[in-house]
Design a protein around this motif. Structure first.
Motif, PDB file in Angstrom:
ATOM      1  N   LYS A  25       0.772  -0.987   0.255  1.00 39.09           N
ATOM      2  CA  LYS A  25       0.222   0.201   0.385  1.00 39.09           C
ATOM      3  C   LYS A  25       0.654   1.179   0.197  1.00 39.09           C
ATOM      4  N   ASN A  26       2.053   1.504   0.493  1.00 37.53           N
ATOM      5  CA  ASN A  26       2.916   2.153   0.807  1.00 37.53           C
ATOM      6  C   ASN A  26       3.488   2.529  -0.745  1.00 37.53           C
ATOM      7  N   LEU A  27       3.485   1.614  -1.615  1.00 36.52           N
ATOM      8  CA  LEU A  27       3.888   1.837  -2.676  1.00 36.52           C
ATOM      9  C   LEU A  27       3.318   1.712  -4.173  1.00 36.52           C
ATOM     10  N   ASP A  28       2.174   1.957  -3.428  1.00 38.79           N
ATOM     11  CA  ASP A  28       0.770   2.208  -4.334  1.00 38.79           C
ATOM     12  C   ASP A  28       0.211   0.884  -5.156  1.00 38.79           C
ATOM     13  N   THR A  29       0.712   0.086  -4.567  1.00 40.86           N
ATOM     14  CA  THR A  29       0.368  -1.448  -4.843  1.00 40.86           C
ATOM     15  C   THR A  29      -0.714  -2.154  -4.101  1.00 40.86           C
ATOM     16  N   GLU A  30      -1.011  -2.718  -5.350  1.00 38.01           N
ATOM     17  CA  GLU A  30      -2.285  -3.512  -4.383  1.00 38.01           C
ATOM     18  C   GLU A  30      -2.268  -5.061  -5.126  1.00 38.01           C
ATOM     19  N   LEU A  31      -2.355  -5.978  -3.813  1.00 36.88           N
ATOM     20  CA  LEU A  31      -1.775  -7.530  -3.370  1.00 36.88           C
ATOM     21  C   LEU A  31      -3.164  -8.277  -3.361  1.00 36.88           C
ATOM     22  N   VAL A  32      -3.013  -8.806  -3.980  1.00 36.50           N
ATOM     23  CA  VAL A  32      -4.245 -10.216  -4.599  1.00 36.50           C
ATOM     24  C   VAL A  32      -4.145 -11.433  -4.498  1.00 36.50           C
ATOM     25  N   ILE A  33      -4.532 -12.154  -3.474  1.00 40.87           N
ATOM     26  CA  ILE A  33      -4.420 -13.459  -3.484  1.00 40.87           C
ATOM     27  C   ILE A  33      -5.123 -14.545  -4.734  1.00 40.87           C
ATOM     28  N   SER A  34      -3.741 -15.178  -5.354  1.00 39.74           N
ATOM     29  CA  SER A  34      -4.672 -15.912  -5.542  1.00 39.74           C
ATOM     30  C   SER A  34      -4.044 -17.060  -6.065  1.00 39.74           C
ATOM     31  N   LEU A  35      -4.670 -18.032  -6.325  1.00 41.17           N
ATOM     32  CA  LEU A  35      -3.476 -19.898  -7.066  1.00 41.17           C
ATOM     33  C   LEU A  35      -3.533 -20.504  -8.572  1.00 41.17           C
ATOM     34  N   ASP A  36      -4.816 -18.926  -9.030  1.00 37.27           N
ATOM     35  CA  ASP A  36      -5.015 -18.977 -10.320  1.00 37.27           C
ATOM     36  C   ASP A  36      -3.905 -18.545 -11.031  1.00 37.27           C
ATOM     37  N   PRO A  37      -3.272 -19.669 -12.306  1.00 37.54           N
ATOM     38  CA  PRO A  37      -2.200 -19.285 -13.452  1.00 37.54           C
ATOM     39  C   PRO A  37      -2.322 -18.148 -14.078  1.00 37.54           C
ATOM     40  N   LYS A  38      -4.435 -17.787 -14.436  1.00 35.76           N
ATOM     41  CA  LYS A  38      -4.699 -16.408 -15.231  1.00 35.76           C
ATOM     42  C   LYS A  38      -4.484 -15.546 -14.557  1.00 35.76           C
ATOM     43  N   VAL A  39      -4.373 -15.300 -13.239  1.00 35.44           N
ATOM     44  CA  VAL A  39      -4.229 -14.048 -12.664  1.00 35.44           C
ATOM     45  C   VAL A  39      -3.161 -13.226 -13.113  1.00 35.44           C
ATOM     46  N   VAL A  40      -1.829 -14.406 -13.059  1.00 35.45           N
ATOM     47  CA  VAL A  40      -0.774 -13.728 -13.905  1.00 35.45           C
ATOM     48  C   VAL A  40      -1.036 -12.584 -14.731  1.00 35.45           C
ATOM     49  N   GLU A  41      -0.969 -12.964 -15.699  1.00 37.44           N
ATOM     50  CA  GLU A  41      -1.493 -12.080 -16.968  1.00 37.44           C
ATOM     51  C   GLU A  41      -1.749 -10.204 -16.429  1.00 37.44           C
ATOM     52  N   GLU A  42      -2.161 -10.636 -15.711  1.00 40.28           N
ATOM     53  CA  GLU A  42      -3.263  -8.985 -15.081  1.00 40.28           C
ATOM     54  C   GLU A  42      -2.550  -7.813 -14.064  1.00 40.28           C
TER      55      GLU A  42
END
Length: 141
Positions: A25-42
Motif C-alpha cells: 500500500k505504501n508503494l501504491d500497489t495492490e496485493l491480490v491473493i490467488s493460486l489461479d495462473p490466469k491471474v498472472v497476466e493481469e
C-alpha cells in the motif's frame, strides 16, 4: 496502481500477508491473493511467500528426509503459477518456500534439513583445519 499476485490460498495466521500488504500500500500497489495462473497476466509482479508446508521433495526426485506438513496440491498449484509467470516474463519475488518452488521448477533440488547440512559442512571444515595443523600447514586456503 500496480498489482502484485500473492501466490497463496488465503491470509496466513502469522501476519505475513498483512505486513506485505501494508508495505505494498505504501508503494501504491495492490496485493491480490490467488493460486489461479490466469491471474498472472493481469499482474505486474508475482510474490511467492515463505512458510509451511515444506515443499514435497518428490518434486525434485528426492526421498523425504524430514520435510514436514507436505501439501502436494499446494505445490502443484504454485508451480503452475511459476510456469505462467515465467512464460509471461513477469518478475518474481520468491521467499524461502517460494524460492524452493522456483528452484524446483528450473530443475534444481532442495536441502531438506538445512541445520543438518550446515553441521556436516562445519564438521568437514573443522576436520580439514585439524589435519592442516597436524601436518604443519598453518595457512587455510
Amino acid at each position: 496502481m500496480k498489482k502484485v499476485m500473492y501466490v497463496e490460498r488465503e491470509r496466513d495466521e502469522h501476519g505475513m500477508y498483512d505486513g506485505i500488504s501494508d508495505a505494498m500500500k505504501n508503494l501504491d500497489t495492490e496485493l491480490v491473493i490467488s493460486l489461479d495462473p490466469k491471474v498472472v497476466e493481469e499482474c505486474d509482479g508475482i510474490l511467492f511467500p515463505g512458510g509451511l508446508p515444506d515443499v514435497d521433495p518428490a518434486l525434485s526426485g528426492e526421498e523425504n528426509q524430514g520435510s514436514k506438513n507436505l501439501d502436494r496440491e499446494l505445490d502443484e498449484l504454485q508451480l503452475a503459477v511459476v510456469d505462467a509467470a515465467v512464460k509471461a516474463k513477469k518478475p518474481i519475488l520468491a521467499i524461502c518456500r517460494g524460492m524452493q518452488l522456483v528452484n524446483i521448477y528450473f530443475g534444481g533440488t532442495i536441502i531438506q534439513d538445512l541445520e543438518k547440512a550446515i553441521c556436516i559442512h562445519m564438521s568437514q571444515v573443522k576436520l580439514s583445519c585439524i589435519i592442516r595443523l597436524i601436518s604443519g600447514e598453518h595457512r587455510l586456503s
